[in-house]
Design an enzyme around this catalytic site. Sequence first.
Site, mmCIF file in Angstrom:
data_model
loop_
_atom_site.group_PDB
_atom_site.id
_atom_site.type_symbol
_atom_site.label_atom_id
_atom_site.label_comp_id
_atom_site.label_asym_id
_atom_site.label_seq_id
_atom_site.Cartn_x
_atom_site.Cartn_y
_atom_site.Cartn_z
ATOM 1 N N GLU A 174 -48.134 44.022 -94.625
ATOM 2 C CA GLU A 174 -49.205 44.852 -95.221
ATOM 3 C C GLU A 174 -48.715 45.659 -96.423
ATOM 4 O O GLU A 174 -48.894 46.879 -96.480
ATOM 5 C CB GLU A 174 -49.809 45.774 -94.148
ATOM 6 C CG GLU A 174 -50.507 45.010 -93.051
ATOM 7 C CD GLU A 174 -51.307 45.858 -92.069
ATOM 8 O OE1 GLU A 174 -51.199 47.099 -92.094
ATOM 9 O OE2 GLU A 174 -52.046 45.254 -91.268
ATOM 10 N N GLU A 293 -52.452 39.245 -87.827
ATOM 11 C CA GLU A 293 -52.849 40.385 -86.993
ATOM 12 C C GLU A 293 -54.364 40.369 -86.935
ATOM 13 O O GLU A 293 -55.027 40.504 -87.965
ATOM 14 C CB GLU A 293 -52.378 41.718 -87.566
ATOM 15 C CG GLU A 293 -50.915 42.001 -87.352
ATOM 16 C CD GLU A 293 -50.497 43.412 -87.784
ATOM 17 O OE1 GLU A 293 -51.256 44.372 -87.570
ATOM 18 O OE2 GLU A 293 -49.412 43.526 -88.360
HETATM 19 O O1 AHR Z 1 -51.898 48.143 -84.796
HETATM 20 C C1 AHR Z 1 -50.772 47.593 -85.340
HETATM 21 C C2 AHR Z 1 -50.602 47.954 -86.799
HETATM 22 O O2 AHR Z 1 -51.744 47.636 -87.536
HETATM 23 C C3 AHR Z 1 -49.491 47.203 -87.460
HETATM 24 O O3 AHR Z 1 -48.284 47.862 -87.350
HETATM 25 C C4 AHR Z 1 -49.912 47.130 -88.891
HETATM 26 O O4 AHR Z 1 -49.400 45.982 -89.523
HETATM 27 C C5 AHR Z 1 -51.414 47.190 -88.830
HETATM 28 O O5 AHR Z 1 -51.935 48.056 -89.766
#
Ligand code: AHR
Length: 503
Positions: A174, A293
């Site tokens: 990110e 994610e």
């Molecule tokens: O909830 C996990 C977090 O969400 C992670 O560390 C990040 O990559 C994302 O923003």
Amino acid sequence: MSKTAKITLHPELEIADVDSRLYGSFVEHLGRCIYGGIYEPGHPTADEEGFRGDVLDLVRKLQVPIVRFPGGNFVSAYNWEDGIGPVEERPRRLEIAWRAIETNQFGLNEFMSWCAKAGTQPMYTINLGTRGIDTARNVVEYCNHPGGAYWSDLRKSHGVAEPYKIKTWCLGNEMDGPWQMGYKTATEYGRLANETAKVMRQVDPDIELVACGSSNSQMPTYPEWNATVLEHTYEHVDYISIHDYYGRRIKRIETFLAQSVDMDRYIKTIIATCDYVKAKKRSRKTINISFDEWNVVFYYRKSKPEIEPWRIAPARGEAMYSLVDAVVFGSLIITLLKHADRVRMACQALLINVLGLIVTRTNSVCWRQTIYYPFYHASVYGRGRALSLNIKSPTYEDAEFDTVPYVDGVAVVNDENDTLTIFAINRSLKEDIVLDGQAIDYSDYSVREHITLTSEDISAGNTAENPDNITPKSNGNANLKDGRLLATLPKTSWNVIRLEKKR
Ligand code: AHR
């Protein structure tokens, strides 16, 4: 009269072979995901390495093919060297992404050993926040080089004779997010990611690399970030990573139930962006998506607790997932499958405790959240070729998403065992909907099982005291006769209709 959604089952509606890595997950040094989640020495079920056996059992059942590690935001200020070598010599650090204490009792070798026990492969993320090219080449050598040089010999001295040969590597996490330690502009990141990719490939040409795309579709830099990053990295990376957590701050339940419409638009935009850069570069190479994610966020969570800083593994992102969350979660899986041609990898985030499929109590039980089940069904029954169902569903109007179909779904055909599985959701809060399908070329199949996950109380979920409150039931009425499939999708439900060739 019941509402009806029409579908067609036809082999020519093929989307793509599903890369099994679509059913990946993620473990981060965050909250109680690792410490108190997968790793808890002293737990009654812990093995000699401190891995919880009860958690491993539930993870193995999921057949997760790939697990991302060690972050997440955590990785952008992490020194991977802190987590190798004799445990008693490892430093305690201020972990600045989540403002916790990191004891480093669990590191790279522990993760690799846990992966072997869980029956999964690693996806390793490097730190491109506070560190860079040099660290990246060292960790690739430590993991993947046979020996005869400093880092690979160090691995051997740590008792790991053979290289791990980790295939999939993420170039940071990110990096478009101002919250990220070492956050960068797209140009700064694109340049660094490209040079890092080159160097990592010099160490091991067999690896595949994932560049950071957008952290979500609401980012001010979206979608331009992705185009700029790919313009810099196109020749040296294989995937662009995107992330999103659905349902945050959504009040209206009909809008919450329609979250996969947003995911669908997001994926389409990123595909278009990849192909725009491909055309601009006159390239023959196609960049695919790693949605590494993704998850739904609890609809019924009341408030986020304040977390005192500098504690070891404080509980974070923990709450009970409800039935309605599982329906949205199922719709997100369906959306990933509908894009199986370009979304080749995806990681549900996170596996344990933090928005987890599985929840643990310290020194006590663990259980499955409602969202565990759609993941389980897709991972176990969703291997093969994805087929579009060409759905014609009744719709509702939503302020954010305009016209939303009540029913969504996709099928996966497995030619090895002659099965065809339909995954479908009904978003209606009030009505059952009939699925009416024309089974062209599949008339020699019959229904083996119609699994439903539903409840009269859509806010209900599973707890330590009542771990099996919401579980799937093999009680659906799907029937396939003379080439016509009929099934009732209960209101607010996730459905798995398993067909198999008649013997
Ligand atoms: O909830 C996990 C977090 O969400 C992670 O560390 C990040 O990559 C994302 O923003």
